[in-house]
Design a protein around this motif. Structure first.
Motif, short mmCIF file in Angstrom:
data_model
loop_
_atom_site.label_atom_id
_atom_site.label_comp_id
_atom_site.label_asym_id
_atom_site.label_seq_id
_atom_site.Cartn_x
_atom_site.Cartn_y
_atom_site.Cartn_z
N GLY A 1 -4.41 -0.12 4.81
CA GLY A 1 -5.62 -0.59 4.17
C GLY A 1 -6.19 0.49 3.28
N SER A 2 -6.95 0.08 2.26
CA SER A 2 -7.49 1.08 1.31
C SER A 2 -8.93 0.77 0.92
N LYS B 1 -6.78 2.24 -6.42
CA LYS B 1 -6.88 3.17 -5.32
C LYS B 1 -8.26 3.83 -5.30
N THR C 1 -7.36 -2.65 8.11
CA THR C 1 -7.33 -3.97 7.46
C THR C 1 -8.48 -4.83 7.99
N LYS D 1 -3.54 -3.50 -2.51
CA LYS D 1 -4.42 -3.29 -3.66
C LYS D 1 -3.75 -2.41 -4.70
N SER E 1 -1.07 -0.52 1.34
CA SER E 1 -2.10 -1.41 0.82
C SER E 1 -1.52 -2.32 -0.25
#
Length: 331
Positions: free
Chosen positions: A10-11, A40, A67, A37, A35
């Motif tokens: 997760g990010s 960043k 997450t 996404k 991640s």
């Protein structure tokens, strides 16, 4: 000294907090981020990014699960099958079935499962826990817990899953207040019966943004729990404990009022109130990672000594059970 290598899953904001916390610990490092996404967060910019855990080709020892709530079991089970230890952000997950699968996967693969309920480490909470366990404060008959936060509509609009049951699992009871519901369980155990009233008052969301619960325990103790993201501007989390010998009042984990007969205030933070520090009452950003660092150190010690972390999967499950009972027991 062995350095434990972490992959963060997760990010979002909480991933950045874990990166900072791990960076502050000499015996740990973050070696990568998993991640989906493409953007960043700045603190994570220089780390290797992977789309999934199976794509990680570098050496690592453990993961930190950051997450959304209802996806915690996915990364936990995947990491366990890879024989990697798991430190999971709160709540452990949003269903008992998923939690049981997480616990089983980690046991079968002989890896550690720890959960970041860091309030157990915070300020005066360990002091109060010891007093309760040693029966030094008299018979507890009443506890009032209030977690009155505020989140604006933009917070809920910031991600598709926010404010919905499917992934978030609910509103402030399972999201913001779960830290203190875990603390309530740690201090007093699970209630044998409870009744709740929840509502959605100021947000356009599917889940509750405010509610109250009455809990009854085997000991006869009556507890109340209020949780909210509707109470502007957000207030210090407060727990009032009343006993046959007097009272204890904590705000943001610090004993701010003490009235137990024949005993001086044992606060480790006496004359150092923290009630004005940011603790998530008005926004979701984590500025102080001290308690996260303590959780991570405890987790690393569990790996090195082959012991249990302070908050195991089984222990963290209890907070989710209480919260699910709150959602089921509305009148």
């Amino acid at each position: 000294m062995t350095v434990v290598k972490f992959i963060i899953i997760g990010s979002g904001n909480i991933a950045s907090a874990y990166f900072s916390a791990i960076t502050n610990i000499g015996q740990a490092e973050v070696v990568g981020i998993v991640s989906s996404k493409t953007i960043k967060p700045k603190p994570l910019n220089n780390l290797p990014f992977f789309k999934s855990l199976k794509d990680v080709k570098i050496d690592f020892d453990a993961i930190v699960v950051c997450t959304p709530n209802g996806l915690h079991h996915v990364s936990t089970i995947e990491a366990a099958t890879l024989k990697k230890h798991v430190l999971c952000e709160k709540p452990i997950d949003i269903s008992l079935e998923s939690i049981d699968k997480m616990i089983k996967a980690c046991k079968v693969n002989n890896v550690k499962l720890g959960v970041a309920y860091q309030r157990r480490f915070s300020s005066d909470n360990p002091v109060v826990k010891n007093l309760i366990d040693e029966n030094k404060i008299g018979k507890i008959f009443s506890v009032d817990l209030a977690v009155k936060n505020y989140r604006d509509q933009a917070y809920y609009d910031s991600a598709d899953y926010r404010g919905k049951y499917k992934i978030d699992g609910g509103g402030p009871f399972i999201q913001q207040a779960c830290h203190y519901i875990d603390l309530y369980y740690w201090f007093f155990g699970k209630p044998t019966n409870l009744v709740s009233k929840l509502g959605t008052f100021v947000h356009n969301i599917e889940v509750e943004d405010h509610g109250a619960v009455i809990c009854v325990h085997d000991s006869g103790m009556i507890g109340t729990i209020t949780a909210s993201t509707a109470t502007k501007p957000g207030f210090p989390a407060k727990m009032e404990i009343y006993t046959s010998k007097g009272y204890i009042i904590l705000e943001n984990d610090v004993i701010t009022q003490w009235g137990i007969e024949g005993m001086a205030n044992p606060s480790i933070k006496i004359n150092q109130p923290e009630t004005n520090k940011h603790t998530g009452a008005s926004n979701a950003f984590v500025n102080d990672t001290t308690n996260h660092e303590t959780v991570i150190k405890d987790f690393i010690q569990a790996i090195e000594l082959d012991t249990n972390p302070l908050v195991t999967g089984e222990s963290a499950k209890n907070a989710t059970e209480i919260i699910l009972d709150i959602y089921k027991s509305q009148f």
